[in-house]
Design a protein around this motif. Structure first.
Motif, PDB file in Angstrom:
ATOM      1  N   PHE A 198      44.593   4.728 137.887  1.00 15.10           N
ATOM      2  CA  PHE A 198      45.786   4.215 137.205  1.00 15.10           C
ATOM      3  C   PHE A 198      45.343   2.962 136.470  1.00 15.10           C
ATOM      4  CE2 PHE A 198      49.684   1.935 136.535  1.00 15.10           C
ATOM      5  CZ  PHE A 198      50.633   2.930 136.313  1.00 15.10           C
ATOM      6  N   VAL A 199      45.348   3.023 135.141  1.00 13.44           N
ATOM      7  CA  VAL A 199      44.763   1.955 134.330  1.00 13.44           C
ATOM      8  C   VAL A 199      45.838   0.993 133.813  1.00 13.44           C
ATOM      9  CG1 VAL A 199      43.353   1.408 132.313  1.00 13.44           C
ATOM     10  CG2 VAL A 199      42.881   3.481 133.639  1.00 13.44           C
ATOM     11  N   ILE A 200      45.673  -0.267 134.170  1.00 11.76           N
ATOM     12  CA  ILE A 200      46.572  -1.345 133.739  1.00 11.76           C
ATOM     13  C   ILE A 200      45.881  -2.082 132.601  1.00 11.76           C
ATOM     14  CG2 ILE A 200      47.806  -3.415 134.484  1.00 11.76           C
ATOM     15  CD1 ILE A 200      47.098  -2.250 137.441  1.00 11.76           C
TER      16      ILE A 200
ATOM     17  N   LYS B 117      47.761  -1.461 148.141  1.00  7.77           N
ATOM     18  CA  LYS B 117      48.737  -0.372 148.180  1.00  7.77           C
ATOM     19  C   LYS B 117      48.407   0.760 147.201  1.00  7.77           C
ATOM     20  CE  LYS B 117      52.558  -3.324 149.681  1.00  7.77           C
ATOM     21  NZ  LYS B 117      53.951  -3.791 149.395  1.00  7.77           N
ATOM     22  N   ALA B 118      47.590   0.448 146.201  1.00  8.53           N
ATOM     23  CA  ALA B 118      47.232   1.459 145.190  1.00  8.53           C
ATOM     24  C   ALA B 118      45.734   1.365 144.929  1.00  8.53           C
ATOM     25  CB  ALA B 118      48.035   1.225 143.915  1.00  8.53           C
ATOM     26  N   PRO B 119      44.929   1.990 145.784  1.00 12.22           N
ATOM     27  CA  PRO B 119      43.468   1.859 145.701  1.00 12.22           C
ATOM     28  C   PRO B 119      42.868   2.313 144.374  1.00 12.22           C
ATOM     29  CG  PRO B 119      44.138   2.828 147.791  1.00 12.22           C
ATOM     30  CD  PRO B 119      45.364   2.804 146.932  1.00 12.22           C
TER      31      PRO B 119
ATOM     32  N   ALA C  74      43.903   4.496 126.414  1.00 11.41           N
ATOM     33  CA  ALA C  74      43.232   4.674 127.707  1.00 11.41           C
ATOM     34  C   ALA C  74      44.077   4.182 128.874  1.00 11.41           C
ATOM     35  CB  ALA C  74      41.892   3.945 127.693  1.00 11.41           C
ATOM     36  N   CYS C  75      45.224   3.567 128.573  1.00 14.47           N
ATOM     37  CA  CYS C  75      46.010   2.891 129.613  1.00 14.47           C
ATOM     38  C   CYS C  75      47.190   3.726 130.110  1.00 14.47           C
ATOM     39  CB  CYS C  75      46.547   1.568 129.069  1.00 14.47           C
ATOM     40  SG  CYS C  75      45.268   0.458 128.469  1.00 14.47           S
ATOM     41  N   ASP C  76      47.601   3.446 131.345  1.00 13.32           N
ATOM     42  CA  ASP C  76      48.819   4.042 131.897  1.00 13.32           C
ATOM     43  C   ASP C  76      50.022   3.130 131.681  1.00 13.32           C
ATOM     44  OD1 ASP C  76      47.992   6.603 133.331  1.00 13.32           O
ATOM     45  OD2 ASP C  76      46.540   5.165 134.128  1.00 13.32           O
ATOM     46  N   ILE C  77      49.801   1.823 131.755  1.00 13.85           N
ATOM     47  CA  ILE C  77      50.843   0.845 131.438  1.00 13.85           C
ATOM     48  C   ILE C  77      50.172  -0.333 130.739  1.00 13.85           C
ATOM     49  CG2 ILE C  77      52.336   1.480 133.376  1.00 13.85           C
ATOM     50  CD1 ILE C  77      51.386  -1.090 134.792  1.00 13.85           C
TER      51      ILE C  77
ATOM     52  N   ALA D 208      55.758  -5.660 140.473  1.00 12.31           N
ATOM     53  CA  ALA D 208      56.265  -4.914 139.314  1.00 12.31           C
ATOM     54  C   ALA D 208      55.332  -3.767 138.958  1.00 12.31           C
ATOM     55  CB  ALA D 208      56.434  -5.850 138.118  1.00 12.31           C
ATOM     56  N   ILE D 209      54.025  -4.014 139.005  1.00 13.50           N
ATOM     57  CA  ILE D 209      53.052  -2.966 138.685  1.00 13.50           C
ATOM     58  C   ILE D 209      53.099  -1.860 139.725  1.00 13.50           C
ATOM     59  CG2 ILE D 209      50.589  -2.459 138.490  1.00 13.50           C
ATOM     60  CD1 ILE D 209      50.275  -5.293 137.267  1.00 13.50           C
ATOM     61  N   ILE D 210      53.142  -2.229 140.998  1.00 10.05           N
ATOM     62  CA  ILE D 210      53.225  -1.225 142.064  1.00 10.05           C
ATOM     63  C   ILE D 210      54.495  -0.387 141.904  1.00 10.05           C
ATOM     64  CG2 ILE D 210      53.546  -0.921 144.555  1.00 10.05           C
ATOM     65  CD1 ILE D 210      51.685  -3.384 144.897  1.00 10.05           C
ATOM     66  N   ARG D 211      55.558  -1.039 141.488  1.00  7.66           N
ATOM     67  CA  ARG D 211      56.815  -0.322 141.258  1.00  7.66           C
ATOM     68  C   ARG D 211      56.642   0.777 140.218  1.00  7.66           C
ATOM     69  NH1 ARG D 211      62.421  -3.097 139.042  1.00  7.66           N
ATOM     70  NH2 ARG D 211      63.734  -1.229 139.229  1.00  7.66           N
ATOM     71  N   LEU D 212      55.922   0.477 139.150  1.00  4.61           N
ATOM     72  CA  LEU D 212      55.705   1.485 138.109  1.00  4.61           C
ATOM     73  C   LEU D 212      54.696   2.544 138.544  1.00  4.61           C
ATOM     74  CD1 LEU D 212      55.717  -0.501 134.728  1.00  4.61           C
ATOM     75  CD2 LEU D 212      57.578   0.701 135.882  1.00  4.61           C
ATOM     76  N   ILE D 213      53.738   2.152 139.354  1.00  2.00           N
ATOM     77  CA  ILE D 213      52.787   3.131 139.873  1.00  2.00           C
ATOM     78  C   ILE D 213      53.511   4.161 140.735  1.00  2.00           C
ATOM     79  CG2 ILE D 213      50.838   3.477 141.459  1.00  2.00           C
ATOM     80  CD1 ILE D 213      49.739   0.774 140.508  1.00  2.00           C
ATOM     81  N   ASN D 214      54.446   3.700 141.554  1.00  2.00           N
ATOM     82  CA  ASN D 214      55.113   4.572 142.520  1.00  2.00           C
ATOM     83  C   ASN D 214      56.343   5.288 141.970  1.00  2.00           C
ATOM     84  OD1 ASN D 214      53.253   3.852 144.491  1.00  2.00           O
ATOM     85  ND2 ASN D 214      54.508   2.167 145.258  1.00  2.00           N
TER      86      ASN D 214
END
Length: 218
Positions: A42-44, A69-71, A115-118, A174-180
């Motif tokens: 998951f690319v930030i 939480k998001a390895p 190349a990014c997810d967010i 906030a990032i974890i929120r969007l990942i999940n």
């Protein structure tokens, strides 16, 4: 600050070329992720000059928290600047050598966004944050800090997420929120694109600039 009366001020928002920045095609996304060495992570992403004002260090500190939480989370820092050496040292201090990709300023910002997810912009100061609008136009969900003109691009939980500046924990949350939450991420992607189309089209910028010049001629 300059004691200019309001009737003499003309506001023209910066614009994005909506023909150049379009929702990212799957094949282009795959190509640019391979170019930068990404697979299923998951690319930030953050595309900006490497400067303390842009808050790359805040993003790196948040990544340390996110990894718990998001390895598979990774960060792409695209750009050049005087803070590169200190940012690389911080990466080593945080033990994130395998989780951060430094990429020189690209010929095409769009290719880096592809190349990014967010997209994240944790700035300490910001006039507008045009790269946020470029990311929104490209169909990416965005997170930015509540400074300068960023809130005009990001309506919290409508066209993106806002966080306090210099707050790694809040940014990580906030990032974890969007990942999940894939559904929320898709909603923000779609709403962000629409927001840019309505308010930050380069054609509108040109028209408003010409109108301002015409008014001065009168």
């Amino acid at each position: 600050k300059f004691r200019v009366s309001e009737e003499k001020i003309c506001l023209v928002r910066n614009g994005v070329d909506l023909k150049q920045y379009v929702p990212i095609p799957i094949e282009l996304r795959k190509k640019n992720r391979q170019r930068l060495g990404f697979e299923d992570e998951f690319v930030i992403g953050l595309v900006a000059r490497l400067s303390s004002v842009k808050g790359q260090d805040v993003l790196l500190q948040s990544l340390k928290l996110i990894k718990q939480k998001a390895p598979k989370a990774k960060v792409l820092l695209s750009g050049e600047g005087r803070e590169e050496a200190s940012l690389r040292r911080l990466v080593n201090e945080l033990g994130l050598e395998n989780d951060v990709c430094f990429s020189k300023t690209p010929p095409s910002v769009y290719d880096e966004l592809a190349a990014c997810d967010i997209f994240v912009m944790p700035s300490r100061e910001e006039g507008l944050g045009l790269s946020i609008a470029e990311a929104q136009a490209s169909g990416l969900a965005v997170i930015g800090s509540r400074v300068g003109g960023i809130p005009s691009l990001i309506q919290h939980e409508k066209t993106g997420l806002l966080v306090d500046k210099e707050n790694p924990q809040q940014l990580a949350d906030a990032i974890i929120r969007l990942i999940n939450n894939t559904q929320l991420r898709i909603q923000l992607e779609q709403a962000g694109r629409i927001h840019v189309e309505k308010n930050f089209d380069v054609n509108t910028m040109v028209e408003e600039t010409i109108a301002c010049y015409e008014a001065v001629k009168l």
